[in-house]
Design an enzyme around this catalytic site. Structure first.
Site, PDB file in Angstrom:
ATOM      1  N   HIS A   1      -8.074  -7.238  -1.417  1.00  0.00           N
ATOM      2  CA  HIS A   1      -6.831  -6.531  -1.757  1.00  0.00           C
ATOM      3  C   HIS A   1      -6.420  -6.844  -3.193  1.00  0.00           C
ATOM      4  O   HIS A   1      -6.247  -8.006  -3.564  1.00  0.00           O
ATOM      5  CB  HIS A   1      -5.733  -6.968  -0.775  1.00  0.00           C
ATOM      6  CG  HIS A   1      -4.379  -6.372  -1.044  1.00  0.00           C
ATOM      7  ND1 HIS A   1      -3.702  -5.640  -0.095  1.00  0.00           N
ATOM      8  CD2 HIS A   1      -3.567  -6.408  -2.127  1.00  0.00           C
ATOM      9  CE1 HIS A   1      -2.529  -5.262  -0.595  1.00  0.00           C
ATOM     10  NE2 HIS A   1      -2.428  -5.725  -1.834  1.00  0.00           N
TER      11      HIS A   1
ATOM     12  N   ASP B   1      -7.680  -1.613  -1.385  1.00  0.00           N
ATOM     13  CA  ASP B   1      -8.621  -2.508  -0.704  1.00  0.00           C
ATOM     14  C   ASP B   1     -10.033  -2.059  -1.046  1.00  0.00           C
ATOM     15  O   ASP B   1     -10.395  -0.895  -0.799  1.00  0.00           O
ATOM     16  CB  ASP B   1      -8.430  -2.452   0.807  1.00  0.00           C
ATOM     17  CG  ASP B   1      -7.087  -2.997   1.253  1.00  0.00           C
ATOM     18  OD1 ASP B   1      -6.477  -3.774   0.501  1.00  0.00           O
ATOM     19  OD2 ASP B   1      -6.647  -2.649   2.371  1.00  0.00           O
TER      20      ASP B   1
ATOM     21  N   HIS C   1       0.811  -1.222   0.000  1.00  0.00           N
ATOM     22  CA  HIS C   1       0.000   0.000   0.000  1.00  0.00           C
ATOM     23  C   HIS C   1       0.847   1.275   0.000  1.00  0.00           C
ATOM     24  O   HIS C   1       0.343   2.345  -0.339  1.00  0.00           O
ATOM     25  CB  HIS C   1      -0.949   0.015   1.195  1.00  0.00           C
ATOM     26  CG  HIS C   1      -2.178  -0.815   1.001  1.00  0.00           C
ATOM     27  ND1 HIS C   1      -3.304  -0.351   0.354  1.00  0.00           N
ATOM     28  CD2 HIS C   1      -2.459  -2.091   1.359  1.00  0.00           C
ATOM     29  CE1 HIS C   1      -4.228  -1.293   0.341  1.00  0.00           C
ATOM     30  NE2 HIS C   1      -3.734  -2.368   0.929  1.00  0.00           N
TER      31      HIS C   1
ATOM     32  N   GLU D   1      -6.242 -12.407   0.723  1.00  0.00           N
ATOM     33  CA  GLU D   1      -7.212 -11.381   1.111  1.00  0.00           C
ATOM     34  C   GLU D   1      -8.175 -11.129  -0.049  1.00  0.00           C
ATOM     35  O   GLU D   1      -7.748 -10.686  -1.115  1.00  0.00           O
ATOM     36  CB  GLU D   1      -6.498 -10.069   1.471  1.00  0.00           C
ATOM     37  CG  GLU D   1      -5.501 -10.215   2.614  1.00  0.00           C
ATOM     38  CD  GLU D   1      -4.666  -8.964   2.820  1.00  0.00           C
ATOM     39  OE1 GLU D   1      -4.933  -7.934   2.161  1.00  0.00           O
ATOM     40  OE2 GLU D   1      -3.729  -9.009   3.637  1.00  0.00           O
TER      41      GLU D   1
END
Length: 228
Positions: free
Chosen positions: A206, A141, A134, A203
């Site tokens: 993500h 996200d 990030h 995830e």
């Protein structure tokens, strides 16, 4: 070191710019800012310019299937200091959830808790060769909202420390609800991969484009976004 961090970075110098939030759905104030994370002069709603172009394209693909639906941006750019804040916050929350105190833990028990934290949080490294995804401006996200402005139930929360965060957790569920959750996650993955993103293997929310994880998953020789 995680496997993707071995990918070399040749930053292309593409600017980190503001996401045109009017085109998407967002939470205000930002979820981590509500917890006390400070971005300084930075904004969590920034990404690299071509990542924004791809995100707009992904939403176009979504709306071709479901008119009026939008991508809901939970989090985008995250300075290393915010990454550290959220890692510490998650560790402290885990202690409280389990009714533990730091002083009462053995080193083995501490390591076990940290391993849980790092299941979904990248190490807040200041090393320019191993930036958190990030912190590059190449990771985002997201989830989805319908044409009534309601968040879709994806069968798990963003940042949830549980097996439900695995993208394919519901893939083999035979009940209708489990299959519905899986279909929604697959829709999210489909529109994003069609636009050039790749989903985090652990995830469901993500997605990245251009960073080390994206390069590693796509078997690219180099990443073209380093720490922004």
């Amino acid at each position: 070191m995680k496997p993707y961090q071995s990918i070399p970075i040749r930053d292309c110098g593409e600017p980190l710019i503001a996401i045109p939030l009017v085109q998407f759905s967002v939470e205000t104030p930002h979820p981590y800012q509500k917890l006390g994370a400070s971005y300084g002069e930075k904004s969590p709603y920034y990404l690299r310019s071509k990542v924004i172009e791809a995100l707009i394209q992904a939403q176009t693909y979504l709306q071709q299937q479901y008119s009026g639906w939008k991508i809901h941006i939970f989090d985008a750019y995250r300075p290393v200091a915010v990454q550290q804040f959220m890692v510490d916050y998650t560790f402290t929350s885990l202690l409280k959830e389990k009714g533990l105190t730091l002083d009462s833990l053995s080193e083995t028990e501490k390591d076990s808790l940290w391993q849980q934290v790092y299941q979904i949080w990248a190490i807040p490294s200041d090393d320019l060769t191993t930036p958190p995804p990030h912190s590059t401006g190449g990771a985002v996200d997201i989830t989805l909202i319908d044409n009534q402005g309601q968040l879709l139930d994806m069968g798990g929360l963003i940042d949830e420390l549980s097996e439900r965060s695995q993208p394919n957790y519901y893939a083999n569920h035979t009940d209708n609800l489990g299959q519905t959750y899986h279909q929604k996650r697959e829709l999210l993955n489909q529109i994003m991969t069609q636009a050039g993103f790749l989903r985090h293997p652990g995830e469901w929310w993500h997605f990245s484009l251009g960073d080390q994880m994206w390069a590693w998953q796509g078997q690219k020789a180099v990443a073209y976004y380093g720490r922004a």
